[in-house]
Design a protein around this motif. Structure first.
Motif, PDB file in Angstrom:
ATOM      1  N   GLU A 149      70.381  34.945  39.234  1.00 52.67           N
ATOM      2  CA  GLU A 149      71.076  35.471  40.423  1.00 52.67           C
ATOM      3  C   GLU A 149      71.415  34.357  41.430  1.00 52.67           C
ATOM      4  O   GLU A 149      72.013  34.081  42.211  1.00 52.67           O
ATOM      5  CB  GLU A 149      70.251  36.754  40.902  1.00 52.67           C
ATOM      6  N   THR A 166      72.589  37.860  31.599  1.00 51.79           N
ATOM      7  CA  THR A 166      72.165  37.780  33.059  1.00 51.79           C
ATOM      8  C   THR A 166      73.409  37.627  33.935  1.00 51.79           C
ATOM      9  O   THR A 166      72.983  37.651  35.212  1.00 51.79           O
ATOM     10  CB  THR A 166      70.954  36.438  33.385  1.00 51.79           C
ATOM     11  N   ASP A 178      76.789  38.431  36.295  1.00 53.65           N
ATOM     12  CA  ASP A 178      77.123  39.694  36.744  1.00 53.65           C
ATOM     13  C   ASP A 178      78.658  39.568  36.637  1.00 53.65           C
ATOM     14  O   ASP A 178      79.276  39.188  35.770  1.00 53.65           O
ATOM     15  CB  ASP A 178      76.732  39.648  38.214  1.00 53.65           C
ATOM     16  N   ASN A 179      79.419  40.150  37.646  1.00 54.65           N
ATOM     17  CA  ASN A 179      80.793  40.062  37.916  1.00 54.65           C
ATOM     18  C   ASN A 179      81.582  39.006  37.402  1.00 54.65           C
ATOM     19  O   ASN A 179      81.317  37.945  38.093  1.00 54.65           O
ATOM     20  CB  ASN A 179      81.379  40.642  39.381  1.00 54.65           C
TER      21      ASN A 179
END
Length: 302
Positions: free
Chosen positions: A130, A150, A152-153
Motif C-alpha cells: 500500500e 497485494t 489494488d486497482n
C-alpha cells in the motif's frame, strides 16, 4: 552564433589554415569562410588576422576560442552522458520491494549493479505494498516488485507477471514436526505460524483445516529476517516463499518441512510500473535482472 561556428573557429585556430580547417570540418572552403565571416559579423570584430598564408587569432578571437573550447567540451560531455544513460550505464533506479521479493532480490540486485553498472545508482525501499504504491504514484519510486495478491486497482499500473515460485513451511532443525513421516496440515497448525502475509486463497485453505476455531497468523511482519530469527529459536513455523530462506537452509539453520498433502502453494510476483510513464534504461535493466532472478528462484528447492 551556433555551435558549428564555434567549432569552425576552433578548427581554424588549431590548424592556422582555412583549407585544412574546412577539410577537417567536411566543408568546402567557401562555406567554411562564410561561417567565420558570419561569426565575426555577429560579434562585430575580426577574430582572425590573415598574415600571409598564416591565420592568427586576434585578442577577441583568442578569447572566443578559449570559451568555445569549454562550450564544445560540455556539449560533447552531454552527448556522452546521454549515450551512457541510453545504455543504462548511468542514472538511477528507485525500486520498491515487498517482503519476500526483498529477501530474494536485494543483495543479488545490488551486487549485479556494482559489478556490471558501477555508475548506476540504486535506491531500494521496502514496505507494505500500500505504501509502496503511494510512492510509485507520487513518482518517488520508479518501479515495484510485489506479490500480485497485494495490488489494488490496476487501471493506472503496468503489471508484468513473473514466474510463480514455490511456497511452503519452513522450520528449525530438530522441530517435532520433522519426526512425523509426513505432517498433515492439521499437525502443522498446532504450532505458531508466522509469515509476511497470506493471500485470501491460502488463508481460506488454512481456515478450513483449522476449523472450527478458524485460523490466524501468530506473527505477521514485513521484515522476513525477523521471522527467520524467531523460527530458528522456537517451534514457530514460517509460511512463505521457500527460496527466500536459501541462505538459512545452506547454513543448516532452517529446513524445509515437507508439504502436507494437498497443500502445495505458489507465490506470484509482478514487476509494476505506472502505465504511460516512460521506462528508463536503468529500469529496463533492473526489470530484466529481477525477472531472471525470480526465474532461477522458481527452479530452486531447499
Amino acid at each position: 552564433m551556433n555551435l558549428s561556428q564555434l567549432a569552425h573557429l576552433v578548427a581554424l585556430l588549431e590548424t592556422g589554415s582555412f583549407t585544412r580547417a574546412a577539410e577537417m570540418q567536411h566543408l568546402s572552403q567557401p562555406a567554411f569562410s562564410r561561417s567565420i565571416q558570419l561569426l565575426e559579423g555577429e560579434l562585430g570584430a575580426p577574430l582572425v588576422d590573415r598574415i600571409g598564408k598564416r591565420n592568427e587569432p586576434t585578442p577577441l578571437g583568442r578569447l572566443v576560442a578559449q570559451r568555445a573550447r569549454r562550450v564544445l567540451g560540455e556539449v560533447e560531455e552531454i552527448r556522452r552522458e546521454a549515450e551512457l544513460l541510453a545504455q543504462g550505464e548511468t542514472g538511477a533506479i528507485r525500486l520498491g520491494l515487498g517482503a519476500a521479493p526483498s529477501a530474494l532480490l536485494s543483495v543479488p540486485l545490488m551486487q549485479h549493479m556494482l559489478d556490471d553498472y558501477p555508475k548506476l545508482r540504486v535506491k531500494l525501499s521496502r514496505g507494505p505494498t500500500e505504501s509502496l504504491l503511494v510512492s510509485l504514484r507520487e513518482r518517488v519510486l520508479d518501479a515495484l516488485v510485489v506479490h500480485v495478491r497485494t495490488l489494488d486497482n490496476e487501471e493506472d499500473l503496468e503489471v508484468a507477471p513473473m514466474p510463480a515460485v514455490s511456497s511452503g513451511f519452513i522450520c528449525r532443525p530438530g522441530h517435532p514436526l520433522l519426526d512425523l513421516r509426513q505432517a498433515a496440515l492439521t499437525d502443522v497448525l498446532r504450532y505458531p505460524i508466522v509469515s509476511t502475509g497470506l493471500s485470501p486463497e491460502t488463508r481460506r485453505r488454512l481456515s478450513g483445516a483449522a476449523a472450527p476455531g478458524g485460523f490466524e497468523l501468530h506473527m505477521e511482519c514485513e521484515d522476513i529476517s525477523y521471522l527467520f530469527d524467531i523460527v530458528e529459536r522456537s517451534d514457530a513455523v514460517f509460511l512463505g516463499v521457500l527460496a527466500s530462506a536459501r541462505a538459512q537452509a545452506d547454513s543448516d539453520r532452517l529446513v524445509l518441512l515437507p508439504a502436507p498433502r494437498d497443500f502445495e502453494i505458489q507465490a506470484h510476483f509482478a514487476f509494476v510500473t505506472l502505465r504511460g510513464r516512460s521506462i528508463s534504461p536503468a529500469t529496463r535493466i533492473t526489470r530484466q535482472f529481477c525477472l531472471q532472478t525470480i526465474q532461477e528462484a522458481a527452479g530452486l528447492s531447499l
